[in-house]
Design a protein around this motif. Structure first.
Motif, PDB file in Angstrom:
ATOM      1  N   ASP A  73       0.810  -1.215   0.000  1.00 57.81           N
ATOM      2  CA  ASP A  73       0.000   0.000   0.000  1.00 57.81           C
ATOM      3  C   ASP A  73       0.847   1.270   0.000  1.00 57.81           C
ATOM      4  OD1 ASP A  73      -2.279  -1.579   0.050  1.00 57.81           O
ATOM      5  OD2 ASP A  73      -2.434  -1.502   2.235  1.00 57.81           O
ATOM      6  N   ALA A  74       2.049   1.210   0.564  1.00 56.32           N
ATOM      7  CA  ALA A  74       2.878   2.410   0.671  1.00 56.32           C
ATOM      8  C   ALA A  74       4.265   2.240   0.054  1.00 56.32           C
ATOM      9  CB  ALA A  74       3.021   2.790   2.150  1.00 56.32           C
ATOM     10  N   TRP A  75       4.512   1.143  -0.630  1.00 58.47           N
ATOM     11  CA  TRP A  75       5.852   0.888  -1.188  1.00 58.47           C
ATOM     12  C   TRP A  75       6.057   1.752  -2.429  1.00 58.47           C
ATOM     13  CZ3 TRP A  75       9.754  -1.669   1.003  1.00 58.47           C
ATOM     14  CH2 TRP A  75      10.883  -1.927   0.237  1.00 58.47           C
ATOM     15  N   ASP A  76       7.155   2.499  -2.456  1.00 60.03           N
ATOM     16  CA  ASP A  76       7.397   3.397  -3.591  1.00 60.03           C
ATOM     17  C   ASP A  76       8.889   3.508  -3.934  1.00 60.03           C
ATOM     18  OD1 ASP A  76       8.283   4.788  -1.399  1.00 60.03           O
ATOM     19  OD2 ASP A  76       7.213   6.628  -1.846  1.00 60.03           O
ATOM     20  N   PRO A  78      11.951   3.254  -6.109  1.00 58.70           N
ATOM     21  CA  PRO A  78      12.238   3.082  -7.541  1.00 58.70           C
ATOM     22  C   PRO A  78      13.111   1.850  -7.792  1.00 58.70           C
ATOM     23  CG  PRO A  78      12.588   5.366  -6.875  1.00 58.70           C
ATOM     24  CD  PRO A  78      12.371   4.566  -5.614  1.00 58.70           C
ATOM     25  N   ALA A  81       9.286  -3.398  -7.041  1.00 60.69           N
ATOM     26  CA  ALA A  81       7.821  -3.441  -7.045  1.00 60.69           C
ATOM     27  C   ALA A  81       7.378  -4.226  -5.825  1.00 60.69           C
ATOM     28  CB  ALA A  81       7.315  -4.115  -8.306  1.00 60.69           C
ATOM     29  N   ARG A 121      14.175  -1.624   2.755  1.00 53.79           N
ATOM     30  CA  ARG A 121      14.315  -0.360   2.017  1.00 53.79           C
ATOM     31  C   ARG A 121      15.728   0.201   2.179  1.00 53.79           C
ATOM     32  NH1 ARG A 121      10.678   3.207   0.097  1.00 53.79           N
ATOM     33  NH2 ARG A 121       8.961   2.181   1.153  1.00 53.79           N
TER      34      ARG A 121
END
Length: 138
Positions: A73-76, A78, A81, A121
Motif C-alpha cells: 500500500d505504501a511501497w514506492d 524506484p 515493485a 528499504r
C-alpha cells in the motif's frame, strides 16, 4: 491436561499463510547485495532484524522478499515493485524447486517470518549505491 497424541504444530510457513505476505521484487544483483547487507547487520547487532524468506525466479532476473501484509500500500522505492499476494500461488515448505521454476533462495523454515520493510528499504538503497559505485569504477 490430557494429551491427545495429535500433532497440532503448524506446518513450516503456516504463519505466513495466515497473514498472506506481500512480495517486494528487485533485480537479482541488487537483491543479493541486500540479503548480504541485512545478514551482516543482523550478525553485528543483537536487536537487528534478519532477512525473511526470499524467492528467486526461474530466469534468474529477480529476487522476491516476503514482507508483512499491507506493505504494498505504501511501497514506492524506484527499481522495485511490491505486490499483494493474498496467498495466491504461494507454496510454503517446498525448499527444493525444480530447475527453471521459481523457488526459495532462503526458505521460510530457514529464516525469520518476513523481512522488515524499513530494513529492506535501507538495504536496497545501500545495495544500489554499492552497485553504482562498482559499475563506475570500470
Amino acid at each position: 491436561m490430557e494429551s491427545t497424541d495429535v500433532n497440532t504444530a503448524p506446518e513450516p510457513g503456516a504463519a505466513l499463510l495466515m497473514g498472506a505476505p506481500d512480495l517486494v521484487t528487485v533485480p537479482t544483483r541488487q537483491g543479493l547485495e541486500a540479503v548480504d547487507i541485512i545478514q551482516r547487520a543482523a550478525g553485528q547487532a543483537s536487536h537487528a532484524c534478519g532477512v525473511g524468506p526470499v524467492l528467486h525466479d526461474g530466469s534468474g532476473s529477480t529476487l522476491g522478499f516476503l514482507v508483512p501484509p499491507g506493505t504494498a500500500d505504501a511501497w514506492d522505492l524506484p527499481g522495485s515493485a511490491c505486490t499483494h499476494t493474498n496467498g495466491r500461488g504461494m507454496r510454503f515448505g517446498d525448499s527444493s524447486p525444480t530447475a527453471g521454476d521459481t523457488g526459495w533462495l532462503l526458505p521460510p523454515e530457514a529464516v525469520g517470518p518476513v523481512t522488515d520493510p524499513e530494513v529492506l528499504r535501507a538495504a536496497l538503497g545501500e545495495a544500489a549505491r554499492l552497485i553504482e559505485a562498482a559499475d563506475n569504477c570500470r
